[in-house]
Design an enzyme around this catalytic site. Structure first.
Site, PDB file in Angstrom:
ATOM      1  N   ASN A  95     109.332 -63.990   4.065  1.00  0.00           N
ATOM      2  CA  ASN A  95     108.908 -62.586   4.325  1.00  0.00           C
ATOM      3  C   ASN A  95     110.183 -61.786   4.102  1.00  0.00           C
ATOM      4  OD1 ASN A  95     106.407 -63.150   5.046  1.00  0.00           O
ATOM      5  ND2 ASN A  95     106.727 -63.495   7.114  1.00  0.00           N
ATOM      6  N   ASP A 147     106.077 -58.258   5.552  1.00  0.00           N
ATOM      7  CA  ASP A 147     104.959 -58.721   6.312  1.00  0.00           C
ATOM      8  C   ASP A 147     105.028 -58.586   7.793  1.00  0.00           C
ATOM      9  OD1 ASP A 147     102.688 -60.101   7.190  1.00  0.00           O
ATOM     10  OD2 ASP A 147     103.110 -61.735   5.828  1.00  0.00           O
TER      11      ASP A 147
HETATM   12  C1  PIT Z   1     105.556 -58.746  -3.148  1.00  0.00           C
HETATM   13  C2  PIT Z   1     106.104 -57.743  -3.802  1.00  0.00           C
HETATM   14  C3  PIT Z   1     106.134 -56.445  -3.228  1.00  0.00           C
HETATM   15  C4  PIT Z   1     105.616 -56.288  -1.967  1.00  0.00           C
HETATM   16  C5  PIT Z   1     104.873 -57.253  -1.200  1.00  0.00           C
HETATM   17  C6  PIT Z   1     104.828 -58.468  -1.835  1.00  0.00           C
HETATM   18  C7  PIT Z   1     104.556 -56.725   0.083  1.00  0.00           C
HETATM   19  C8  PIT Z   1     104.031 -57.637   1.135  1.00  0.00           C
HETATM   20  C9  PIT Z   1     103.918 -57.196   2.432  1.00  0.00           C
HETATM   21  C10 PIT Z   1     103.039 -57.734   3.198  1.00  0.00           C
HETATM   22  C11 PIT Z   1     102.677 -57.399   4.472  1.00  0.00           C
HETATM   23  C12 PIT Z   1     103.330 -56.380   4.943  1.00  0.00           C
HETATM   24  C13 PIT Z   1     104.179 -55.739   4.392  1.00  0.00           C
HETATM   25  C14 PIT Z   1     104.549 -56.153   2.805  1.00  0.00           C
HETATM   26  O1  PIT Z   1     103.083 -55.943   6.127  1.00  0.00           O
HETATM   27  O2  PIT Z   1     106.539 -55.580  -3.883  1.00  0.00           O
HETATM   28  O3  PIT Z   1     105.540 -60.043  -3.606  1.00  0.00           O
HETATM   29  O4  PIT Z   1     101.792 -58.059   5.242  1.00  0.00           O
END
Ligand code: PIT
Length: 410
Positions: free
Chosen positions: A157, A170
């Site tokens: 994360n 995340d």
């Molecule tokens: C990636 C590339 C990127 C952004 C993300 C993943 C974002 C993930 C994310 C997932 C969540 C959250 C915030 C961000 O609350 O540019 O591979 O559940």
């Protein structure tokens, strides 16, 4: 709609119907998958007006989805909106809702997960670890000052870009605590769970847990970055949980031989079973681990530049605070350089090479790297510690939310 020649039909599989999400498709063109969760997919997407790239998390919120519901996703959105201004937290750009899906559009981070970087390089140097951990503790301090607990901090994360700049992502398990509120829900990822989270679900009448769980996770992350394997692992999950609850980990492996006492000391202040005695993010940032050599050298150079003209003989005998300070900095630098040299120094003898090549850091990295490339997972190093553990971690949410999950849990 999807006329991009670089995209095959399969790449569009499992995309929500256009009629379901008109607003999103009007503004963005979805592209390839970057990652998958149980009820969500993260894809690259392009904004039609200016061709700028983003990442979109498409979350299934239908009845069939067994991990997500509309309310919990909207809680995640509320938290993301509060924290997105922090440069080391992923920035939420847009939100779209329809009957079956929610679309969260984020800035695009191209470097991937810290987890993947770690599997590639095996372990980070102390300098790299310092750089990553400083940013991570700053983020945790920022969240905790807002009374927000992340609850699922782990290398998967943490996204990286450029030279190890981090973006924490995340916030699916994040909560904002009311004054003195304690949590009871069992959620997170097994290897990163704090003892009090486990005790909460095992001991009747246990009061609950708070922000300190994030600091425990930081300890697990820091250990993992430096050693290339997690502090708590056992092939039997019950034993893993027992080790966590007893704070049963060690710095015994050969990978710890050339790591400084300062690094171990910081980890030891994080992996403390009693949350009351565990370091806060603020305390962690003040630990000597962050009094970096680089900073001292930089300060020394700055001082040298601003050196005043030579003193006259009459000035020489006087107490001079500035030169005393300069001398002190130089002494600290020299000691630190010496210590760093000693810490990293590895006496490479024919005997070591022949009897235990794995003890030699450089060779260890090559062996581990090759093993990973050949087997696609890590080779077992012992009963208690195993790199494969890195790949077995997946999040769990509380029994109260879903009966299926609780069965797989504990
Ligand atoms: C990636 C590339 C990127 C952004 C993300 C993943 C974002 C993930 C994310 C997932 C969540 C959250 C915030 C961000 O609350 O540019 O591979 O559940």
């Amino acid at each position: 709609m999807f006329e991009d020649p670089t995209m095959t039909r399969e790449m569009y599989d499992d995309l929500p119907e256009e009629s379901d999400a008109k607003e999103f498709y009007a503004k963005y063109e979805p592209k390839e998958v970057l990652g998958r969760g149980l009820s969500s997919v993260v894809r690259r997407c392009v904004r039609k007006t200016d061709l700028q790239e983003f990442a979109v998390k498409i979350i299934d919120v239908t009845e069939q989805s067994w991990t997500e519901d509309r309310d919990s996703v909207m809680k995640e959105v509320t938290i993301l909106q509060m924290v997105s201004r922090n440069a080391n937290i992923i920035q939420l750009v847009d939100v779209f809702e329809c009957t079956t899906f929610i679309f969260l559009v984020f800035e695009l981070i191209k470097g991937g997960e810290l987890f993947d970087y770690l599997t590639e390089v095996v372990e980070l140097s102390e300098r790299e670890t310092r750089f990553v951990m400083r940013q991570l503790f700053e983020v945790v301090k920022f969240l905790h000052d807002l009374n927000i607990v992340h609850r699922d901090l782990k290398p998967e994360n943490i996204l990286i870009q450029g030279k190890l700049e981090i973006k924490v992502s995340d916030f699916g398990f994040a909560v904002r605590l009311k004054e003195e509120q304690l949590l009871k829900e069992l959620c997170g990822t097994p290897g990163y769970l704090a003892p009090e989270v486990l005790k909460c679900s095992m001991i009747d009448g246990f009061a609950g847990y708070g922000k300190e769980v994030d600091m425990w996770a930081c300890g697990v992350i820091m250990y993992t970055l430096l050693a290339g394997q997690p502090p708590f692992w056992h092939r039997k999950q019950m034993m893993l949980l027992r080790n966590i609850m007893e704070g049963n980990y060690n710095f015994d492996g050969p990978e710890w031989e050339d790591i400084s006492h300062t690094s171990k000391d910081l980890i030891a202040h994080l992996l403390i079973v009693d949350p009351k005695n565990r370091f806060t993010a603020e305390q962690a940032l003040q630990h000597p681990f962050f009094e970096s050599i680089e900073y001292a050298v930089w300060a020394e150079k700055r001082l040298r530049k601003s050196r005043s003209p030579r003193k006259t003989p009459s000035e020489k005998g006087k107490f001079d605070a500035k030169s005393k300070f300069k001398a002190a900095i130089a002494a600290v630098c020299a000691t630190q350089r010496l210590q760093a040299g000693l810490n990293r120094q590895q006496v490479l003898t024919f005997k070591t090479m022949a009897e235990d090549p794995y003890r030699v850091r450089g060779i260890r990295r090559v062996i581990d790297g090759c093993a990973f490339r050949i087997y696609g997972h890590w080779v077992k190093k012992g009963e208690d510690q195993n790199r494969a553990a890195l790949f077995e971690n997946f999040p769990k949410r509380d029994a109260t939310k879903n009966a299926n999950v609780s069965k797989t849990w504990v």
